[in-house]
Design a protein around this motif. Structure first.
Motif: not given
Length: 139
Positions: A89-107
């Protein structure tokens, strides 16, 4: 044959690392170090409710510098805990998200943050008490 001295004995492995093969030791230390460092914990906890843009992440984590956020995100991506999605997109958009593995660390992350919040006042009192004692002259 001379009796074995205490210095000659190698103690059996104990503690949390004893559950895993000894050859995993260095990697285990690195993983625990990454998952438990303060910035990783805060980034993972901040991403709990879904993807965020870089600037939103930075605003949500008081005290983190741009350099440290960039470094932390890169390391979390390397470990497969966070994804980075760039949108054309203009301007560029970058997003960060948890992976399934990262979500297991949430606990664990949530439990640690909740523990810190629950014991905040007690720890502050303990620190003040310790500092007062350390400042007293010794006989």
């Amino acid at each position: 044959m001379a009796p074995e001295s205490p210095a000659d004995r190698v103690p059996e492995r104990a503690g949390p690392c004893a559950r895993w093969p000894a050859e995993h030791g260095e990697t285990m230390r690195q993983i625990v170090e990454r998952a438990g460092d303060k910035w990783s914990v805060l980034v993972i906890g901040t991403l709990e409710h879904g993807p965020l843009r870089y600037t939103d992440l930075q605003r949500s984590i008081p005290g983190i510098s741009q350099r440290m956020l960039t470094h932390t995100l890169r390391q979390l991506r390397r470990d497969g805990l966070v994804t980075r999605t760039a949108y054309p997109e203009v301007p560029p958009r970058v997003e960060y998200a948890l992976t399934d593995l990262g979500a297991t660390l949430l606990v664990a992350v949530t439990a640690m943050v909740d523990w810190a919040g629950s014991h905040h006042d007690e720890i502050i009192r303990n620190r003040a008490h310790f500092d007062r004692q350390a400042a007293e002259p010794r006989p």
